[in-house]
Design a protein around this motif. Structure first.
Motif, PDB file in Angstrom:
ATOM      1  N   ILE A 245       6.881  18.893  -4.098  1.00 49.91           N
ATOM      2  CA  ILE A 245       6.284  18.327  -5.313  1.00 49.91           C
ATOM      3  C   ILE A 245       7.259  17.345  -5.965  1.00 49.91           C
TER       4      ILE A 245
ATOM      5  N   GLU B 163      -4.021  16.004  -4.561  1.00 52.15           N
ATOM      6  CA  GLU B 163      -4.485  16.950  -5.583  1.00 52.15           C
ATOM      7  C   GLU B 163      -5.512  17.882  -4.971  1.00 52.15           C
ATOM      8  N   ARG B 164      -5.467  19.138  -5.422  1.00 47.84           N
ATOM      9  CA  ARG B 164      -6.446  20.120  -4.940  1.00 47.84           C
ATOM     10  C   ARG B 164      -7.872  19.595  -5.126  1.00 47.84           C
TER      11      ARG B 164
ATOM     12  N   LEU C  14       1.566  14.293  -1.067  1.00 54.10           N
ATOM     13  CA  LEU C  14       0.847  15.323  -1.831  1.00 54.10           C
ATOM     14  C   LEU C  14      -0.571  14.836  -2.027  1.00 54.10           C
TER      15      LEU C  14
ATOM     16  N   LYS D 265      -2.160  23.008  -8.206  1.00 51.39           N
ATOM     17  CA  LYS D 265      -2.508  21.612  -8.457  1.00 51.39           C
ATOM     18  C   LYS D 265      -2.384  20.729  -7.212  1.00 51.39           C
ATOM     19  N   TYR D 266      -1.393  21.027  -6.376  1.00 55.87           N
ATOM     20  CA  TYR D 266      -1.108  20.106  -5.261  1.00 55.87           C
ATOM     21  C   TYR D 266      -1.131  20.808  -3.908  1.00 55.87           C
ATOM     22  N   ARG D 267      -1.491  20.017  -2.883  1.00 57.73           N
ATOM     23  CA  ARG D 267      -1.312  20.423  -1.491  1.00 57.73           C
ATOM     24  C   ARG D 267      -0.388  19.407  -0.847  1.00 57.73           C
TER      25      ARG D 267
END
Lengths: 282, 215
Positions: free
Chosen positions: A270, A253-254, A251, A220-222
């Protein structure tokens, strides 16, 4: 449904200065769930409410599909709650504590207990006070596992342990999960969960923010590193942007702001950034 | 319940509980308030409760496969067992006092069957008042003990005053055995009954209070 060993629905607890608000999540057999949140977020209150050590204001708790209030004894025989380490009766010998404890479990397996004593290099002639924090946790685990606990609820088991001891425990947890034991593991040391958790539940200020598989969360996150200029320019798409030693981190979101690059976000990143974002929104 | 009671004896009981049993020997002291040797057991129970608080006994116990109310019931039963042991430990010294012909006790109540009955009431009173208070706030042990000790002290003072002021006490109860044996046996039986009743009431009240306590 059948393999759910733990299910919380709308668990709430009201204190004058703190409210646990409708916490819901479930844990499946053989899985390790990390229960994360900063200090005071409500992790211990949730665990205590599950076991009726504090009385929930509302909500339902089911272990192995059974209501806790109606099947308290059966459930307590099938689970183990370890808060920190064996921090009870610090001046009694382990042998004395075990002798009392084993009497409460019809399914006590002495062979298994002796096996864990050897595996964890525990000396029964010692007292909990003479054990290191890591060895205390291991003793508590040896007791739990010797009555065949199918679900371990661990409240900050690795807090205060050195990295080597923490790593050893993580290895133990992985082995247990392989054998079908489920583990709910509350901690604020997210590094340990990165190594062993299957699922993560994140609580903030008494509210569950998410409960999902760790792999999905990572999808979900980078995590991105930014200059001051980028932090300003992309502000709307950044989650919990904060100062770092060099520039800023946040962060994303992808699938968004791909031009910023970044890496798969770790649990700590996160947690820290989501907490920052929530505080800014408050 | 048996396992919980075993736990009380093996982990909860403070060493002074056993040491104070020997204080039954104080029944041999000439001219002494004879309720005091029976009072020591309550001090041992107080030390046990203090130790339990410091040893995280409640967390250890509540995580065992037991019901909350059963933990209180076992504690009440343990109190009663220790108190009855104190009574039993006093009996040989009471008999020795007679064998040594130490004579009547000028300081107050004589050592006799009625004294044992009145001391059972004292212990029951302790259980009735102490158990609910100590479970209301398990982190506070000293204040409940202080409060209960005042009531126990007043009971002892009242009982001793009765020995001097009331003819029934002075002429019937405060006499060496076997004088007025029937009446003294009745006082002993009544004391045992009150002990059981007060302990039961104290335990039930403590159970109800503890069910509502958040730890």
């Amino acid at each position: 449904m059948a393999d759910r060993v733990l299910e919380l629905r709308g668990l709430s607890k009201d204190y004058p200065a703190f409210h646990l608000r409708g916490v819901s999540f479930s844990l499946r057999r053989g899985r390790i769930m990390g229960f994360i949140g900063r200090n005071g977020a409500g992790k211990t209150t949730t665990l205590k409410s599950m076991l009726n050590i504090v009385h929930p204001s509302a909500g339902e708790v089911r272990f192995f599909g059974l209501d806790f209030a109606e099947h308290e004894l059966e459930i307590k025989r099938r689970i183990a709650f370890v808060s920190g380490g064996a921090n009870y009766y610090p001046n009694k010998k382990l042998a004395a504590i075990t002798a009392v404890t084993r009497g409460f479990y019809d399914n006590w397996d002495e062979e298994s207990y002796q096996k864990f004593l050897r595996l964890f290099a525990l000396d029964e002639t010692k007292t909990p006070r003479q054990l290191s924090a890591g060895m205390q946790v291991k003793y508590a685990l040896a007791l739990a596992l010797s009555h065949g606990a199918e679900l371990l609820i661990l409240d900050e088991p690795t807090s205060g342990l050195d990295p080597v001891s923490r790593d050893e425990l993580v290895e133990v947890f992985l082995t247990l999960a392989e054998e079908g034991v489920s583990i709910l593991f509350s901690t604020h040391i997210t590094e340990d969960l990165d190594k062993c958790a299957d699922d993560v539940s994140y609580i903030r200020a008494g509210e569950l923010v998410f409960s999902m598989p760790l792999a999905a969360l990572r999808e979900k996150y980078r995590a991105v590193a930014l200059t001051a200029e980028q932090a300003e320019r992309f502000r709307d798409g950044l989650i919990g942007c904060k100062r770092a030693k060099e520039g800023y981190t946040a962060l994303v979101e992808r699938g968004t702001l791909e031009e910023l690059g970044g890496h798969v976000a770790g649990l700590e990143e996160i947690m820290v950034h989501l907490d920052r974002e929530a505080r800014e929104d408050d | 319940m048996i396992e919980l009671l075993k736990k009380e004896f093996r982990l909860f009981a403070h060493p002074t509980c056993w040491m104070f049993l020997a204080f039954g020997a104080m029944l041999l002291i000439p001219g002494y308030p004879m309720y005091i040797p029976f009072f020591w057991v309550t001090l041992g129970l107080f030390y046990s409760c203090l130790g339990a608080r410091e040893n995280n006994d409640l967390y250890y116990t509540l995580l065992l496969p037991v019901r909350k109310r059963d933990t209180v019931r076992a504690r009440g039963l343990f109190f009663a067992c220790m108190e009855l042991l104190q009574i039993a430990a006093c009996i040989p010294f009471a008999l020795l006092r007679y064998a040594l012909k130490l004579g009547p006790n000028n300081a107050g109540m004589d050592v006799n069957l009625a004294l044992f009955g009145l001391c059972l009431v004292l212990m029951g009173l302790f259980n009735l008042l102490f158990l609910p208070r100590v479970y209301k706030n398990p982190t506070s042990v000293g204040k409940p003990f202080l409060f209960v000790s005042i009531w126990v002290f007043l009971y002892i003072v009242a009982a001793e005053v009765c020995c001097h002021a009331l003819p029934f006490f002075r002429e019937v109860l405060d006499t060496p055995d076997p004088q007025h044996l029937g009446v003294k046996l009745a006082v002993l039986a009544l004391g045992a009954l009150l002990f059981a009743l007060l302990t039961l009431l104290g335990t039930r009240r403590a159970e109800a209070i503890f069910e509502k306590v958040d730890l």
